[in-house]
Design a protein around this motif. Structure first.
Motif, PDB file in Angstrom:
ATOM      1  N   ASN A 112       0.817  -1.235  -0.027  1.00 35.84           N
ATOM      2  CA  ASN A 112      -0.111  -0.014  -0.190  1.00 35.84           C
ATOM      3  C   ASN A 112       0.826   1.243   0.045  1.00 35.84           C
ATOM      4  OD1 ASN A 112      -1.927   1.827   0.298  1.00 35.84           O
ATOM      5  ND2 ASN A 112      -3.056   0.867   1.995  1.00 35.84           N
ATOM      6  N   GLN A 115      -1.694  -4.434   2.052  1.00 40.30           N
ATOM      7  CA  GLN A 115      -2.126  -4.603   0.475  1.00 40.30           C
ATOM      8  C   GLN A 115      -2.949  -3.483   0.065  1.00 40.30           C
ATOM      9  OE1 GLN A 115      -0.916  -6.843  -1.979  1.00 40.30           O
ATOM     10  NE2 GLN A 115       0.612  -7.298  -0.595  1.00 40.30           N
ATOM     11  N   GLU A 131      -4.901  -3.696  -2.572  1.00 40.06           N
ATOM     12  CA  GLU A 131      -5.967  -4.209  -3.046  1.00 40.06           C
ATOM     13  C   GLU A 131      -6.539  -5.266  -2.168  1.00 40.06           C
ATOM     14  OE1 GLU A 131      -6.158  -4.724  -7.215  1.00 40.06           O
ATOM     15  OE2 GLU A 131      -5.210  -3.019  -7.598  1.00 40.06           O
ATOM     16  N   GLY A 132      -7.802  -5.808  -2.194  1.00 42.41           N
ATOM     17  CA  GLY A 132      -8.339  -6.829  -1.554  1.00 42.41           C
ATOM     18  C   GLY A 132      -8.532  -6.759   0.121  1.00 42.41           C
ATOM     19  N   LYS A 133      -8.747  -5.208   0.388  1.00 41.21           N
ATOM     20  CA  LYS A 133      -8.808  -4.911   1.665  1.00 41.21           C
ATOM     21  C   LYS A 133     -10.108  -5.641   2.370  1.00 41.21           C
ATOM     22  CE  LYS A 133      -5.624  -2.005   2.996  1.00 41.21           C
ATOM     23  NZ  LYS A 133      -4.411  -2.210   4.086  1.00 41.21           N
ATOM     24  N   THR A 134     -10.959  -6.187   1.680  1.00 38.04           N
ATOM     25  CA  THR A 134     -12.173  -6.872   2.301  1.00 38.04           C
ATOM     26  C   THR A 134     -11.424  -8.359   2.883  1.00 38.04           C
ATOM     27  OG1 THR A 134     -12.781  -7.727   0.179  1.00 38.04           O
ATOM     28  CG2 THR A 134     -13.799  -5.795   0.807  1.00 38.04           C
ATOM     29  N   THR A 135     -10.432  -8.690   2.855  1.00 39.67           N
ATOM     30  CA  THR A 135      -9.881  -9.727   3.179  1.00 39.67           C
ATOM     31  C   THR A 135      -8.966  -9.670   4.283  1.00 39.67           C
ATOM     32  OG1 THR A 135     -10.066 -10.709   0.960  1.00 39.67           O
ATOM     33  CG2 THR A 135      -8.811 -11.972   2.709  1.00 39.67           C
ATOM     34  N   GLY A 167      -5.514  -6.874   4.035  1.00 35.10           N
ATOM     35  CA  GLY A 167      -5.964  -7.423   2.817  1.00 35.10           C
ATOM     36  C   GLY A 167      -4.830  -8.607   2.162  1.00 35.10           C
TER      37      GLY A 167
END
Length: 459
Positions: free
Chosen positions: A360, A366, A368-372, A376
């Motif tokens: 980041n 990360q 992207e993929g911050k919902t995980t 992320g």
């Protein structure tokens, strides 16, 4: 005969006068003075078929492959050791996958993906020299030699002055695309929108780790499963980040096994908003990153079993830079190409694979993929090709790119920037450069099929 009547004061005056006379400059015979300054004119330039600028994995691979095709090769490196980020910045293990006999050969020669970083530079040098390539260290590419839009070599800055090198083909393996940028090639930097690049990091080595009790954690994803007495490692680190025990940008502490037991490589420090082509930014990253390293070590000793008596055994010579210039080529890799595993008829790298690992640029974890999870996860890709056009600048002749400065998007670079893929792009550039030099072609006119044949690639 009367003896001179010298007083102590007279003797001191004589001594002072002699010393002063000795300090005066003596006449210089210009015929006996060695002329140290190197001639800078093109008429005095060293000449080679293929000039490779940058001694990281991409540059080493390019030099080996070009020399194996019987081209006269000179590999130049600004530091005193080959190996790039692995040797200078302690970046290990060597990551990424490709379908390449050459990369497999190199990994076997150096002892695999966790090489001895104190020996790697010598191993790389031996491979270049075995192929009959020449090496010049402590030589910084300070400017380019050009004829119109064609790069004809570079001017190297050394302790002895400026040395011009003329070459039929030059390969930019500097990581930052320095040669291409000086030649006027078009490039991109950073992500769309704000132009921020992935953060810089100080990777460091610790020793005296209790191998029986110490955990390993190689990614944001794995941190969600690794347990320590205080709980899930991701949560423990997040608590330290929130409390200020860790720096604000450090949300992941990745701990890799090293080449010997009791030793670990730590990938955790993160300095945001750094442009790796800006000296002021690099200075800030060096100092801030090294201070962060000590904070991370203190955190490990307190919260991670097996690390209580560990200590930093090796700091890198330079800060690790993940992203700077991406030189625009006649082809361009995108995020969709990687996610879909795109194939290209002019592929010079086959089945490249490494997740789009976008640290980041404006926070931690990360991008992207911050919902995980908290930090992320990286974006998965399918094995993808890298076409020859990604190595060929759009508007500059006499030049090829190799390594992380090849043509692609911010997201694509986050995958192909790693060392094993850099080895593969370097080998491709070296093969193409040798063909171009032998046939007196511009690199853009080289038939990719000939490069594929040398590399053993079947489409």
């Amino acid at each position: 005969m009367n003896k001179p009547n010298y007083t102590r004061r007279d003797l001191l005056k004589t001594a002072w006068a002699s010393a002063a006379a000795a300090a005066l400059p003596m006449p210089v015979d210009q015929n006996t003075v060695e002329q140290k300054k190197q001639p800078a004119g093109d008429d005095n330039a060293r000449k080679t078929d293929v000039l490779v600028c940058g001694g990281g994995p991409a540059g080493v691979a390019a030099a080996i492959m070009a020399a194996r095709q019987k081209a006269k090769v000179l590999l130049v490196e600004r530091y005193g050791r080959l190996g790039g980020m692995a040797v200078q910045a302690r970046v290990s293990p060597l990551m990424g996958n490709v379908k390449s006999d050459f990369v497999d050969e190199v990994l076997k020669q150096i002892g695999g993906r966790k090489p001895n970083l104190e020996q790697l530079d010598i191993q790389y040098a031996a491979m270049v020299q075995k192929a009959s390539g020449d090496i010049l260290l402590h030589a910084w590419a300070a400017d380019v030699l050009t004829e119109g839009i064609c790069v004809t070599g570079v001017k190297l800055l050394t302790k002895g002055g400026t040395i011009p090198i003329k070459a039929a083909v030059t390969i930019d393996a500097t990581g930052d695309g320095d040669i291409a940028a000086m030649a006027g090639a078009e490039f991109e930097k950073g992500r769309p929108g704000d132009g921020l690049m992935q953060p810089a990091s100080i990777m460091f080595t610790i020793e005296n780790v209790d191998e029986k009790r110490a955990m390993l954690c190689d990614s944001e994803e794995q941190a969600r499963y690794v347990r320590v007495p205080e709980g899930i490692w991701e949560n423990v680190v997040a608590t330290g980040q929130a409390s200020g025990e860790l720096p604000a940008a450090v949300g992941v502490i990745r701990v890799y096994a090293a080449d010997v037991p009791g030793k670990r490589v730590i990938n955790a420090t993160q300095v945001n908003k750094v442009d790796g082509t800006n000296a002021d930014d690099l200075t800030r990253a060096e100092i801030e990153g090294r201070n962060q390293a000590n904070q991370v070590l203190a955190f490990l000793k307190k919260h991670a079993p097996g690390y209580e008596k560990s200590y930093i055994s090796n700091m890198p010579a330079i800060v690790g830079v993940r992203e700077t210039r991406r030189i625009l080529g006649t082809a361009y890799l995108t995020k969709d190409d990687l996610i879909n595993g795109r194939r290209w008829p002019d592929a010079v790298v086959k089945a490249a694979r490494f997740s789009m690992d976008i640290h980041n640029p404006a926070g931690s974890g990360q991008a992207e993929g911050k919902t995980t999870g908290i930090q992320g996860r990286s974006v998965k890709v399918k094995p993808y090709d890298i076409p020859y056009g990604c190595l060929v600048p759009r508007k500059v002749d006499g030049l090829l790119m190799a390594g992380r400065c090849i043509s692609g998007s911010h997201e694509a670079l986050a995958s192909y920037r790693v060392q094993c893929i850099a080895l593969a792009t370097g080998a491709a550039a070296g093969a193409a450069a040798a063909i171009a030099a032998k046939k007196n072609l511009q690199p853009r006119n080289v038939d990719a099929a000939e490069v594929q044949k040398i590399l053993g690639i079947k489409i």
